[in-house]
Design an enzyme around this catalytic site. Structure first.
Site, PDB file in Angstrom:
ATOM      1  N   MET A 102       0.822  -1.204   0.000  1.00  0.00           N
ATOM      2  CA  MET A 102       0.000   0.000   0.000  1.00  0.00           C
ATOM      3  C   MET A 102       0.860   1.260   0.000  1.00  0.00           C
ATOM      4  SD  MET A 102      -3.124  -0.934   2.617  1.00  0.00           S
ATOM      5  CE  MET A 102      -2.079  -1.482   3.962  1.00  0.00           C
ATOM      6  N   GLU A 152       3.538   4.195  -0.380  1.00  0.00           N
ATOM      7  CA  GLU A 152       4.363   4.725  -1.461  1.00  0.00           C
ATOM      8  C   GLU A 152       5.242   5.845  -0.907  1.00  0.00           C
ATOM      9  OE1 GLU A 152       1.967   5.825  -4.795  1.00  0.00           O
ATOM     10  OE2 GLU A 152       1.066   3.834  -4.981  1.00  0.00           O
ATOM     11  N   ILE A 171       7.847  -2.222   2.133  1.00  0.00           N
ATOM     12  CA  ILE A 171       6.977  -3.391   2.047  1.00  0.00           C
ATOM     13  C   ILE A 171       7.574  -4.564   2.824  1.00  0.00           C
ATOM     14  CG2 ILE A 171       5.791  -4.972   0.503  1.00  0.00           C
ATOM     15  CD1 ILE A 171       4.978  -1.934   0.371  1.00  0.00           C
ATOM     16  N   GLU A 195      -5.702  -5.193  12.146  1.00  0.00           N
ATOM     17  CA  GLU A 195      -4.301  -4.814  12.026  1.00  0.00           C
ATOM     18  C   GLU A 195      -3.843  -4.058  13.266  1.00  0.00           C
ATOM     19  OE1 GLU A 195      -1.275  -2.358   9.024  1.00  0.00           O
ATOM     20  OE2 GLU A 195      -3.451  -2.304   8.708  1.00  0.00           O
ATOM     21  N   ARG A 196      -4.667  -3.162  13.769  1.00  0.00           N
ATOM     22  CA  ARG A 196      -4.288  -2.379  14.940  1.00  0.00           C
ATOM     23  C   ARG A 196      -4.351  -3.206  16.213  1.00  0.00           C
ATOM     24  NH1 ARG A 196      -7.187   2.718  11.982  1.00  0.00           N
ATOM     25  NH2 ARG A 196      -5.327   3.236  10.758  1.00  0.00           N
ATOM     26  N   GLN A 230      15.066   4.439  45.305  1.00  0.00           N
ATOM     27  CA  GLN A 230      13.657   4.810  45.188  1.00  0.00           C
ATOM     28  C   GLN A 230      13.272   5.148  43.749  1.00  0.00           C
ATOM     29  OE1 GLN A 230      11.966   8.662  46.647  1.00  0.00           O
ATOM     30  NE2 GLN A 230      10.865   7.355  48.098  1.00  0.00           N
ATOM     31  N   GLY A 237      24.991   2.256  30.930  1.00  0.00           N
ATOM     32  CA  GLY A 237      25.792   2.107  29.725  1.00  0.00           C
ATOM     33  C   GLY A 237      25.548   0.789  29.024  1.00  0.00           C
ATOM     34  N   GLY A 259      -0.663   2.767  11.265  1.00  0.00           N
ATOM     35  CA  GLY A 259      -1.264   4.054  11.639  1.00  0.00           C
ATOM     36  C   GLY A 259      -0.481   4.661  12.778  1.00  0.00           C
TER      37      GLY A 259
END
Length: 379
Positions: free
Chosen positions: A126, A128, A158, A242-243, A279, A340, A364
């Site tokens: 989808m 581009e 893709i 999808e979400r 803490q 680190g 999204g």
């Protein structure tokens, strides 16, 4: 917290799938990341075990399990014991259902058995260079020529772009109507279809992501999926799932990052005492633990709603927004509390931090999720 959404058969499936990952995937993670791709044979290995397109009916070689909890289990275990760059969920649960829901019986018989077996790998195209969430802005076009279509354009970012044998391509089919989009089943080897090199990414290094180019590709009529004027509608029907997939993955990865960090601060010492005794450490982890458990309840509830066909676009957007943002906070805190060491790739928290960054962008972006939610709240 005890999770209430799973039954005995789900836990049996989880144990089986976890054992599969520990044997077949976990030992090869670093090798795949260095190669920038998961070997095609792994799809066949998964297919042979019945883990691809588990929703497909027995006629096509599947198990007939539409219950999303099985995919949820696989996504969670992939994050714990597998390789998140192995995009079999994209193959199984994002692209495969298009063929089932919108394909003809002939197309289903032609593609689904090989997809179930892992012999045919799926992708969807989808995005581009100048069009992401705004699908009406795509420039790829398909022109009708007697008994076939001619495809021209390009796609980018893709997933499964190198491995894929069949790619569902979104293309404009009416130059006078930017919202008229068709979906075309592009096959490996079609003349005029070319792939770019695998794209170098911040994270998800085992995932083969590429550009695709279409130069007068001849698409036969039998490779058109559904109505050539309704592709935008077809694409929108998959956005909820999808979400939800994204939310499940983000939360599972966040929990893994939290567990890594907890274990590290319980062992690491500074100024004569464990980092877990400070803490600041305790407050950070306490807050994240609370947020993770609350998010898990919401995601599990969303899965139950989705199984019942009741999960709304807005609810899925909320799940995606909250979990992806939480995932990043957990990973950022994990790197910080590792000190680190957290900046070193030899530590797992570093790789998870890099992999997690894209979650607030794909499926999204967070900004798009906020717009969707705001419409329900304010419009």
């Amino acid at each position: 917290m005890q999770r209430l959404g799973f039954e005995t058969e789900h836990e049996i499936f989880r144990d089986s799938y976890r054992a599969f990952l520990q044997k077949e995937v976990q030992p090869h993670k670093q090798e795949w990341r260095e190669a920038g791709i998961v070997p095609r044979e792994m799809f066949q290995t998964m297919g042979g075990m019945g883990y691809l397109l588990v929703w497909a009916d027995e006629e096509h070689g599947g198990l007939g399990l539409w219950d999303f909890r099985y995919q949820q289990i696989m996504i969670e275990e992939d994050n714990r014991f597998g390789e998140v760059g192995f995009y079999h969920t994209l193959h199984s649960r994002l692209v495969g259902p298009y063929i089932q829901h919108f394909g003809t019986p002939s197309q289903q018989a032609r593609y689904l058995p090989k997809c179930v077996a892992g012999e045919t790998i799926l992708a969807i195209a989808m995005t581009e260079p100048d069009a992401g969430s705004d699908l009406a802005g795509i420039k790829t076009r398909a022109e009708k020529r007697q008994d076939h279509w001619v495809l021209n354009g390009a796609k980018t970012y893709i997933s499964n772009g190198i491995n894929a044998d069949v790619i569902l391509v979104a293309a404009k089919t009416n130059p006078d109507n930017p919202r008229q989009i068709g979906l075309f089943l592009l096959e490996r080897g079609m003349p005029g279809f070319e792939r770019g090199h695998a794209l170098a990414k911040m994270g998800l290094h085992a995932q083969d992501t590429s550009e695709l180019f279409f130069n007068d590709v001849r698409i036969p009529e039998e490779n058109v999926l559904g109505d050539v004027s309704r592709g935008l509608h077809y694409l929108k029907t998959s956005l909820v799932e999808e979400r939800l997939i994204s939310a499940v993955g983000s939360l599972a990865n966040a929990q893994c990052g939290f567990d890594l960090t907890r274990d590290y601060v319980l062992e690491r010492k500074a100024f004569g005492k464990k980092i877990s005794d400070f803490q600041n450490t305790r407050f950070i982890l306490a807050e994240l633990a609370a947020q993770l458990e609350v998010a898990q309840v919401y995601v599990d509830h969303s899965v139950a709603q989705h199984n019942a066909g009741e999960l709304s676009v807005q609810s899925a957007a909320k799940a995606k927004l909250v979990t992806s943002e939480l995932e990043f906070r957990v990973m950022d805190a994990g790197v910080q509390l590792h000190g680190g060491a957290g900046y070193m790739k030899e530590y797992e928290i570093c790789q998870r931090f890099l992999d997690a960054r894209v979650s607030r962008i794909f499926a999204g972006s967070s900004e798009i999720m906020k717009e969707i939610i705001a419409r329900a709240v304010l419009d």
